[in-house]
Structures are given as structure tokens and as C-alpha cells.
Design an enzyme around this catalytic site. Sequence first.
Site, mmCIF file in Angstrom:
data_model
loop_
_atom_site.group_PDB
_atom_site.id
_atom_site.type_symbol
_atom_site.label_atom_id
_atom_site.label_comp_id
_atom_site.label_asym_id
_atom_site.label_seq_id
_atom_site.Cartn_x
_atom_site.Cartn_y
_atom_site.Cartn_z
ATOM 1 N N LYS A 52 -76.677 67.290 -94.283
ATOM 2 C CA LYS A 52 -76.561 68.221 -93.534
ATOM 3 C C LYS A 52 -76.009 67.767 -92.469
ATOM 4 O O LYS A 52 -76.239 66.929 -92.314
ATOM 5 C CB LYS A 52 -77.327 70.027 -94.292
ATOM 6 C CG LYS A 52 -77.854 68.972 -93.257
ATOM 7 C CD LYS A 52 -79.415 70.793 -92.328
ATOM 8 C CE LYS A 52 -80.185 70.160 -91.526
ATOM 9 N NZ LYS A 52 -80.717 71.797 -91.750
ATOM 10 N N TYR A 84 -69.638 64.700 -60.870
ATOM 11 C CA TYR A 84 -68.984 65.871 -59.750
ATOM 12 C C TYR A 84 -70.742 66.539 -59.635
ATOM 13 O O TYR A 84 -71.222 66.187 -59.508
ATOM 14 C CB TYR A 84 -68.895 67.220 -61.263
ATOM 15 C CG TYR A 84 -67.859 66.837 -61.887
ATOM 16 C CD1 TYR A 84 -66.295 66.521 -60.879
ATOM 17 C CD2 TYR A 84 -67.215 66.373 -63.797
ATOM 18 C CE1 TYR A 84 -64.682 66.283 -61.444
ATOM 19 C CE2 TYR A 84 -66.064 66.122 -64.423
ATOM 20 C CZ TYR A 84 -65.217 66.469 -63.190
ATOM 21 O OH TYR A 84 -63.926 65.836 -63.546
#
Length: 394
Positions: free
Chosen positions: A50, A285
Site C-alpha cells: 500500500k 527561515y
Amino acid sequence: MRHWGAMNETAHPRSAPLRARAEIDLAAVRANVRALRDRAPGAALMAVVKSDAYGHGAVPCARAAVAAGATWLGTATPEEALALREAGLSPGQVRIMCWLWTPGGPWREAIEADLDVSVSGMWALKEVREAARAAGRPARVQLKADTGLGRNGCQHADWADLVTEALRAEAEGLIRVTGLWSHFACADEPGHPSVAAQLDRFREMVAHAERLGVRPEVRHIANSPATLTLPEARFDLVRSGIALYGISPSAEIGTPVDLGLRPAMTLTASLALVKRVPGGHGVSYGHHYVTPGPTTLGLVPVGYADGIPRHASGTGPVLVGGKWRTVAGRVAMDQFVVDLGGDEPEIGSEVVLFGPGDRGEPTAEDWAQAAGTIAYEIVTRIGTRVPRVYLNEE
């Protein structure tokens, strides 16, 4: 023909210059399948592929798993399962089961592709019966019991009604009940009391269904940790997901080496820039990192858009030039910075984010600890703009 899902493409050969790459060692996948089969010699093995094989690439990993002896494949969504059939993994080669359904799902397509579909409640049984009538052939249905996880699955109080109705549909020739199954909540925590309680409840619910007349091909509850540590939970089939890719389900169970597994994914990037900066220079940042003195900074051109967890800002480890470095400041969308401590590796030098650990590089587990998460998430979240390069295909 409808196409059921895009898989990650194999990148150019190893010599191709790439911003970043995730190398997937299919020999490791095959070896892991063999190791898991050795752990559960009396049970068939379902390779769970999956979420694009936990980020490793569903089709190549499915093929490798089948080559190593997996007789079932498992997916969450029907679209994932249908994409495997479309890729050539035929009913004569391997059984495929999918379990996460919502109303209006592609039931008829699943029936026509000879998938095993999971049913947890009356609404799903109603839809699969209607789809079987439309398809003109019976559906392969596995009934899921909620034995204590509290997610999908039929509650104990409703089990008899669901089983009775499924048997009625089977008598009508609309379905074939091929399996009875459930899922553990805490199998990755050895000794957790819920494990024994769930096993007892599963045995009880299976016995009840069989007394009513169900004759399943397979009964299964064991996920990766149960496959590795709970012989009493293996029944007819074990479902291995994360262990297939060489990652331990939890530190409490052991390291990959302890378990005889090898991590299949190595994530690398090419160093995009090296520059000298003075002390007191802010990095990325928010300036959460400021250089403590004159140093060199290296720019690694991957970020949270590629699946690098922003939660690992300031903590995520990498290997550059044989030395561990740590993310300096915040992980940005497309890049992050490491403080190289005055070293000046060449532009384009390899940065290893994680791998098996053979070369002293960090592992997915190291990144999980740095980000406060689990290794499952680290590998699964690596984005589609990072090419997968497949090694040792056969």
C-alpha cells in the site's frame, strides 16, 4: 481503459546526475521476504504494498516479493490493487487483497479483476452483492472483525448478523467468503495486554463464523511485528508491511540487524552549494540557527515538498564526506542547510540522508527519532519528485 494510479518511475541509470534519488535495493526486498517466510514457515505471506509500497514503488516491490515467494499482495485502496493488476500481476500469479473501501467504490472492477475485497459492515456487503450481480460473477470477500483496534472491522455484537448475511449472499452465488481477518493495535509493544485479548477475541469470532458455516481459505491477524514475534498469531497467512522494506516495526522488537532484515531504501542528494560565512550569520527561515563562528554552509536541495520532515529542523542527520552533520535551522520547502564546520566538499558531492547504515550513514529510524515520529512515516512520505532508482532488479 481506465488507469488506476501512477507509480513512481524508475530514474535514469546510476551515473545520471540527479538533484536527489531514492535507491531501492530489490535484492534486499527479496531477502526480507525470505527472512519473513522463515519466521512463519506454516503460513502464506502477504506482501503489503500500500501507499506505493511505503514509498518504495509498488510494482517493482510487488514483483520482487512475488519472486521471493509471497503468494498474496495487500493494498489499502482498491485503486492501488487495480493498478497492480493493470501492471501485469495476474490472478494466476498472485492473489491481491484491498481493505479500505468507501461507498460507491469500484466494486465491480475489483470483482472483475479477481481481487479479494474486505467487508466490515452491512453497507459494504450490500454494495458488493449489487456489483456481483452486475458483473455476473461472485465476489471474493473477506470479513473483517474488530477485535479491539477500534478502526475498521465489524464489532463483536454485530458479527453474527454480518456473517449470516454473508452466508446468505454466498448461497445466492453472489460472493465467496474467502477469509476472516483482523488487525492488532499493539503488536509492536511486546507483552501489551491487548495482544492476548485480541487473539482470544479473534479466535472466538472465527469459531463463531465457522460454526455458522463459513469455510475460509485464510484466517489472518498478524502484521509485521506479530509475524516476527508471535508464532501463535500466524494462522494461515501473515501480512508484512514495514518489515518487507527492512525496517523494524519498533525499537522494542529489535533493530533490522536483530531481526535479519535489511533496509531497502537509501535517500541521497547532491550538494548544491558550499560557501564560507562569518560567525553570527543567520541560517534559513526565522534564523533559528546562527553560526557560532566562521564556518562553511552546505545547501542540500531537498525539503518538505520532497518529504523531508520540517519537524526535523535543527535535528535531522545527514552524512557528508564521511561525517555526520545536522540540519542547521529550518527545513524549507525545497532545501535545507548543514553547517560543514569549515570543510569544503566539492559541489555535487553526495549527501546521504538515510540508508541501511553500512557506511556509517543515518537510518530512517534516526530520522524518525529526530522528527519525533516513526520510520514508517519517514520512508512513506518521500515525494514523487524524488526519482526511485531500482537496483538488483533480478
